[in-house]
Each structure stands twice: as structure tokens, then as C-alpha cells.
Enzyme design. Structure first.
Site, PDB file in Angstrom:
ATOM      1  N   GLU A  83       0.828  -1.208   0.000  1.00  0.00           N
ATOM      2  CA  GLU A  83       0.000   0.000   0.000  1.00  0.00           C
ATOM      3  C   GLU A  83       0.855   1.248   0.000  1.00  0.00           C
ATOM      4  O   GLU A  83       1.933   1.294   0.600  1.00  0.00           O
ATOM      5  CB  GLU A  83      -0.872   0.017   1.259  1.00  0.00           C
ATOM      6  CG  GLU A  83      -1.591  -1.290   1.433  1.00  0.00           C
ATOM      7  CD  GLU A  83      -3.080  -1.147   1.565  1.00  0.00           C
ATOM      8  OE1 GLU A  83      -3.578  -0.018   1.539  1.00  0.00           O
ATOM      9  OE2 GLU A  83      -3.728  -2.198   1.688  1.00  0.00           O
ATOM     10  N   CYS A  96       3.385   8.818   1.209  1.00  0.00           N
ATOM     11  CA  CYS A  96       3.658   7.903   2.324  1.00  0.00           C
ATOM     12  C   CYS A  96       3.878   6.520   1.733  1.00  0.00           C
ATOM     13  O   CYS A  96       2.949   5.906   1.205  1.00  0.00           O
ATOM     14  CB  CYS A  96       2.481   7.918   3.297  1.00  0.00           C
ATOM     15  SG  CYS A  96       2.726   6.776   4.655  1.00  0.00           S
ATOM     16  N   CYS A 103       4.588  -6.124   8.431  1.00  0.00           N
ATOM     17  CA  CYS A 103       5.605  -5.660   9.385  1.00  0.00           C
ATOM     18  C   CYS A 103       5.783  -6.711  10.472  1.00  0.00           C
ATOM     19  O   CYS A 103       4.802  -7.249  10.979  1.00  0.00           O
ATOM     20  CB  CYS A 103       5.169  -4.332  10.008  1.00  0.00           C
ATOM     21  SG  CYS A 103       6.408  -3.671  11.148  1.00  0.00           S
ATOM     22  N   CYS A 107       3.464  -3.923  17.257  1.00  0.00           N
ATOM     23  CA  CYS A 107       2.894  -2.844  18.067  1.00  0.00           C
ATOM     24  C   CYS A 107       1.394  -3.090  18.254  1.00  0.00           C
ATOM     25  O   CYS A 107       0.704  -3.420  17.296  1.00  0.00           O
ATOM     26  CB  CYS A 107       3.139  -1.494  17.397  1.00  0.00           C
ATOM     27  SG  CYS A 107       4.882  -1.181  17.127  1.00  0.00           S
ATOM     28  N   CYS A 110      -1.401  -1.043  16.074  1.00  0.00           N
ATOM     29  CA  CYS A 110      -1.199  -0.857  14.634  1.00  0.00           C
ATOM     30  C   CYS A 110      -1.811  -2.011  13.836  1.00  0.00           C
ATOM     31  O   CYS A 110      -1.526  -3.179  14.109  1.00  0.00           O
ATOM     32  CB  CYS A 110       0.308  -0.781  14.365  1.00  0.00           C
ATOM     33  SG  CYS A 110       0.697  -0.683  12.613  1.00  0.00           S
ATOM     34  N   CYS A 331      -2.170   6.818   9.545  1.00  0.00           N
ATOM     35  CA  CYS A 331      -1.082   6.093  10.215  1.00  0.00           C
ATOM     36  C   CYS A 331      -1.596   4.853  10.922  1.00  0.00           C
ATOM     37  O   CYS A 331      -2.561   4.913  11.680  1.00  0.00           O
ATOM     38  CB  CYS A 331      -0.462   6.979  11.313  1.00  0.00           C
ATOM     39  SG  CYS A 331       0.608   8.219  10.690  1.00  0.00           S
TER      40      CYS A 331
HETATM   41  N1  SAH Z   1       7.176   1.094  11.336  1.00  0.00           N
HETATM   42  C1  SAH Z   1       7.535   2.445  11.406  1.00  0.00           C
HETATM   43  C2  SAH Z   1       6.877   3.284  10.342  1.00  0.00           C
HETATM   44  C3  SAH Z   1       5.466   2.941   9.978  1.00  0.00           C
HETATM   45  S1  SAH Z   1       4.278   3.286  11.223  1.00  0.00           S
HETATM   46  C4  SAH Z   1       7.227   3.018  12.784  1.00  0.00           C
HETATM   47  O1  SAH Z   1       6.553   2.346  13.573  1.00  0.00           O
HETATM   48  O2  SAH Z   1       7.702   4.089  13.090  1.00  0.00           O
HETATM   49  C5  SAH Z   1       4.140   5.053  11.072  1.00  0.00           C
HETATM   50  C6  SAH Z   1       3.616   5.738  12.322  1.00  0.00           C
HETATM   51  O3  SAH Z   1       2.262   5.353  12.581  1.00  0.00           O
HETATM   52  C7  SAH Z   1       4.386   5.403  13.589  1.00  0.00           C
HETATM   53  O4  SAH Z   1       4.735   6.570  14.285  1.00  0.00           O
HETATM   54  C8  SAH Z   1       3.382   4.613  14.412  1.00  0.00           C
HETATM   55  O5  SAH Z   1       3.609   4.764  15.795  1.00  0.00           O
HETATM   56  C9  SAH Z   1       2.090   5.225  13.963  1.00  0.00           C
HETATM   57  N2  SAH Z   1       0.908   4.392  14.197  1.00  0.00           N
HETATM   58  C10 SAH Z   1       0.839   3.052  14.169  1.00  0.00           C
HETATM   59  N3  SAH Z   1      -0.433   2.651  14.424  1.00  0.00           N
HETATM   60  C11 SAH Z   1      -1.171   3.771  14.599  1.00  0.00           C
HETATM   61  C12 SAH Z   1      -2.556   4.027  14.861  1.00  0.00           C
HETATM   62  N4  SAH Z   1      -3.425   3.035  14.961  1.00  0.00           N
HETATM   63  N5  SAH Z   1      -2.962   5.311  14.989  1.00  0.00           N
HETATM   64  C13 SAH Z   1      -2.080   6.333  14.841  1.00  0.00           C
HETATM   65  N6  SAH Z   1      -0.774   6.152  14.571  1.00  0.00           N
HETATM   66  C14 SAH Z   1      -0.311   4.887  14.458  1.00  0.00           C
HETATM   67 FE1  SF4 Z   2       5.308  -2.028  12.358  1.00  0.00          FE
HETATM   68 FE2  SF4 Z   2       3.049  -0.716  12.809  1.00  0.00          FE
HETATM   69 FE3  SF4 Z   2       4.822  -0.977  14.765  1.00  0.00          FE
HETATM   70 FE4  SF4 Z   2       5.372   0.611  12.692  1.00  0.00          FE
HETATM   71  S1  SF4 Z   2       3.748   0.893  14.195  1.00  0.00           S
HETATM   72  S2  SF4 Z   2       6.751  -0.897  13.643  1.00  0.00           S
HETATM   73  S3  SF4 Z   2       4.346  -0.515  11.023  1.00  0.00           S
HETATM   74  S4  SF4 Z   2       3.724  -2.653  13.779  1.00  0.00           S
END
Ligand code: SAH
Ligand code: SF4
Length: 369
Positions: A83, A96, A103, A107, A110, A331
Site C-alpha cells: 500500500e 507515504c 511488518c 505494536c 497498529c 497512520c
Molecule cells: N514502522 C515504522 C513506520 C510505519 S508506522 C514506525 O513504527 O515508526 C508510522 C507511524 O504510525 C508510527 O509513528 C506509528 O507509531 C504510527 N501508528 C501506528 N499505528 C497507529 C494508529 N493506529 N494510529 C495512529 N498512529 C499509528
Molecule cells: Fe510495524 Fe506498525 Fe509498529 Fe510501525 S507501528 S513498527 S508498522 S507494527
């Protein structure tokens, strides 16, 4: 492909300038097929075209948000999909892009995490997303004006520091003044905190700006929300940030996803200020973008503003406006959905693949915005 690779592919028996001609056509002129490189002898064109094509992935589907954000599902050569998101603004456009399919970092807030890791993207597939979006949105001119509109954030799917060689090669290709010429100041990668790779990134002569997803105000809280903290402790991550060789114009960005009632209190904000003291930093607050299977709530806007007010006394602190939430493009909401995002609203629109692009080698955009 970087220049030496093109030279290798061409092999011996070509004039010295040939590889540079091809490089220029691919990355400055951004041709969509080898046959368009008309300054190459026909035989060379035919031979190359039989084996190679510019790596611009075709779109299988796209979705348009009420705020103008466009989300694309791109098909890779092996049939997997990834995506990529285009976010238009008045004076600039943010691209983006993804660094991995899925991934591996788990987290808790996410959606991409729910996919797990399918594979790393190649440098060509990372740059291919940019070429696709530039073409699709009429920004592919090699002009200063087109370049100065573009901001690239590797904040789509994936953890860029777990695919560092490809991310670095892609950055070199994007930033090369003889090629795409996008300044490294306009390219940002975001990491969940793969501590040893931060030092490695710092040693690179051509590197993007660095953003760290902090997301918690203490070691314990971060372990809970981002289990990777059990391997890469918050304390060590912040040490790596302190040792990171910032360029004179640069600041570290810390992203902080606010989860209602979990990490969004005034006490959390004060702890964040203490954690980041002595760093040249700015903080971006992101209110949780919700999704199916995400066990957290979006915080009350008043709490987001109260949090910002506390952090802002110590360092720059901004609230990130959610973009494309209605099409699950914001995000943390990118989880592959061939069948479409779960809650496309009546006013958001979905396009079939035929309207996003025509075929794998020639991507013709539908009319730009
Ligand atoms: N994996 C990398 C980049 C992709 S995620 C990282 O984690 O930094 C990009 C951003 O989206 C990160 O700052 C992450 O903390 C944020 N993010 C992930 N899940 C989210 C959510 N459900 N709502 C808002 N931000 C989120
Ligand atoms: Fe991976 Fe989502 Fe965590 Fe970024 S926020 S490291 S994309 S699991």
C-alpha cells in the site's frame, strides 16, 4: 538500479555515456518503458526491453478520501501487494510509502502488525512507489517546482530499519541530483526503535531524516504497547538518539500515538519532556486511528491539546491531522485489504483497478486532482 548496476547489465562494448543515458531516462525523465528512451540505438532498446522494464508497480485498486487523500494497492512482480498513500496539501504533497510487505514488529495499536511480515521490499519497489505516485499525480517533471512540492515519508507498511540496505539504496536513488533529485531533507523514515541500526544509519553519507515512534512515557508502558522494547530498551534507544550525528539543519522527530486513558495523561506528557530533555527534538502527536482488532480508544481532543500544551513548553510539539481515516489510509491503518477498507463512507470513493492504471509497464494516471 544505480549507475554501476546499469553498466554491469549493459556489459562491454558500449560507449561510456550509454549507462548514464539510461539512468537519466529512468530517473530524471521518468520514462515508463525502455522503448521511450529514443536516444538509445534501436537494437539496444529492443534487447533491454526484452529483459527489463522500469519498476513502476501497477495499481490493483485505489480509494479516495473525502479529504483528498488517495490510497493505492500496488501489485509487485511476485503478485504480492503493498500500500502507498498520496496526501495533497496546499503547498506540498506527501507521499507515504512502504518499506516492507506487512511488518514483523508487533505494536499493539497498529493494524499493519496484524499482517506479520511477508517480505522486504527491494530498493526498486520502494522507488517504484514514488515513481507511481509522481506519475499518477502529474508531478513527474524534473523541475524544481515539482521537486519542491514533494515530501516522502517511509511511514507506510513496515519497519524501515529492518530493511536498511534497500531503504538506503532507495534513498540514494531518490536523492541523487543527477536523477530524481529529491533532497534528503524531504525524505523521512520512521522507526519503532531498532537501536543498533540507528548508529548504522548515522554513518551513511546520504540518509533521510529520522523519526522515532516513542509512543510511551516509560520503559514499562512502552514494553506493553510496543513489545519490541523488551529487546531494544527505551533507555538504550534514547542513548542511541543522543549519540546520533544530526546534520546542522536537522532535528529528531519523536512520534507519539495517543491512546485514550492509556498514555495521554498530564503525567505522561511531563515524563515525555523529561525523556527527551537534552535532545534536539520535536514531537508529533497522533491521536489513535482506530481499526478492527485494535484494543484502544481515540483520545478526547481536549486531552490531546492538554498534552501538547505541556510538551510545547519544552520543545516544538505538533498535533498531526489525521488524513484519509475514512478509507483507512491514516497512520497505522494500512493492512492489505484487496476487498477494500472496512468502512468506506458514502462520500469516499473506491475505484476499480482499471481506473487506477492500465497495465504493468505503462501506468497512465486518471486525471490528476
Ligand atoms: N514502522 C515504522 C513506520 C510505519 S508506522 C514506525 O513504527 O515508526 C508510522 C507511524 O504510525 C508510527 O509513528 C506509528 O507509531 C504510527 N501508528 C501506528 N499505528 C497507529 C494508529 N493506529 N494510529 C495512529 N498512529 C499509528
Ligand atoms: Fe510495524 Fe506498525 Fe509498529 Fe510501525 S507501528 S513498527 S508498522 S507494527
Amino acid at each position: 538500479m544505480e549507475l554501476p548496476e546499469i553498466e554491469r547489465v549493459l556489459g562491454k562494448g558500449h560507449p561510456g555515456f550509454r549507462a548514464r543515458q539510461i539512468y537519466d531516462a529512468l530517473y530524471r525523465q521518468k520514462v515508463s518503458g525502455v522503448e521511450e528512451i529514443t536516444n538509445l540505438p534501436k537494437a539496444v532498446r529492443q534487447e533491454l526491453a526484452s529483459q527489463y522494464r522500469p519498476g513502476v508497480p501497477p495499481a490493483a485498486a485505489c480509494w479516495t478520501s473525502t479529504d483528498g487523500t488517495r490510497r493505492y494497492l500496488l501489485t509487485l512482480d511476485d503478485g504480492r501487494t503493498v500500500e502507498t498513500v498520496f496526501m495533497p496539501e496546499e503547498t506540498r504533497d506527501t507521499l507515504c510509502i512502504s518499506s516492507q510487505v506487512g511488518c514483523p514488529v508487533n505494536c499493539r495499536f497498529c493494524l499493519t502488525a496484524l499482517m506479520g511480515l511477508e517480505r522486504n521490499l527491494t530498493a526498486g519497489e520502494i522507488v517504484g512507489q514514488v515513481l507511481f505516485l509522481l506519475r499518477e499525480h502529474g508531478l513527474n517533471a524534473a523541475s524544481d517546482e515539482a521537486r519542491s512540492r514533494v515530501n516522502i515519508v517511509m511511514m507506510g507498511m513496515g519497519e524501515p530499519l529492518l530493511n536498511l540496505p534497500s531503504v538506503l539504496k532507495a534513498t540514494r536513488l531518490l536523492a541523487d541530483p543527477a536523477g530524481m533529485g529529491i533532497s534528503p531533507r524531504r525524505i523521512t523514515i520512521s522507526t519503532s526503535g531498532i537501536t543498533p541500526k540507528i548508529a548504522e544509519l548515522g554513518r551513511e553519507p546520504v540518509r533521510p531524516k529520522l523519526a522515532i515512534s516513542l509512543n510511551a512515557s516509560s520503559e514499562e508502558q512502552r514494553r506493553e504497547l510496543m513489545p519490541i522494547t523488551r529487546k531494544y530498551h527505551l533507555r538504550d534507544l534514547l542513548d542511541a538518539c543522543r549519540a546520533y550525528p544530526l546534520r546542522p539543519w536537522e532535528r529528531l522527530t519523536f512520534e507519539y500515538v495517543l491512546l485514550g486513558g492509556v498514555n495521554d495523561s498530564a503525567a505522561d506528557a511531563s515524563r515525555v519532556v523529561r525523556l527527551l530533555a537534552h535532545l534536539k527534538a520535536k514531537v508529533n502527536l497522533i491521536a489513535l486511528n482506530p481499526g478492527p482488532g485494535i484494543p484502544y480508544q481515540t483520545p478526547d481532543p481536549a486531552r490531546v491539546h492538554a498534552f501538547q500544551a505541556i510538551v510545547r513548553r519544552a520543545m516544538p510539539c505538533f498535533i498531526r491531522k489525521p488524513r484519509g481515516r475514512d478509507i483507512f489510509a491514516a497512520c497505522g491503518q494500512l493492512k492489505r485489504m484487496e476487498e477494500g477498507p472496512p468502512a468506506v463512507t458514502a462520500s469516499a470513493s473506491v475505484r476499480a483497478s482499471s481506473e487506477c492504471s492500465t497495465n504493468p509497464t505503462t501506468v497512465v494516471g486518471f486525471p490528476a486532482r
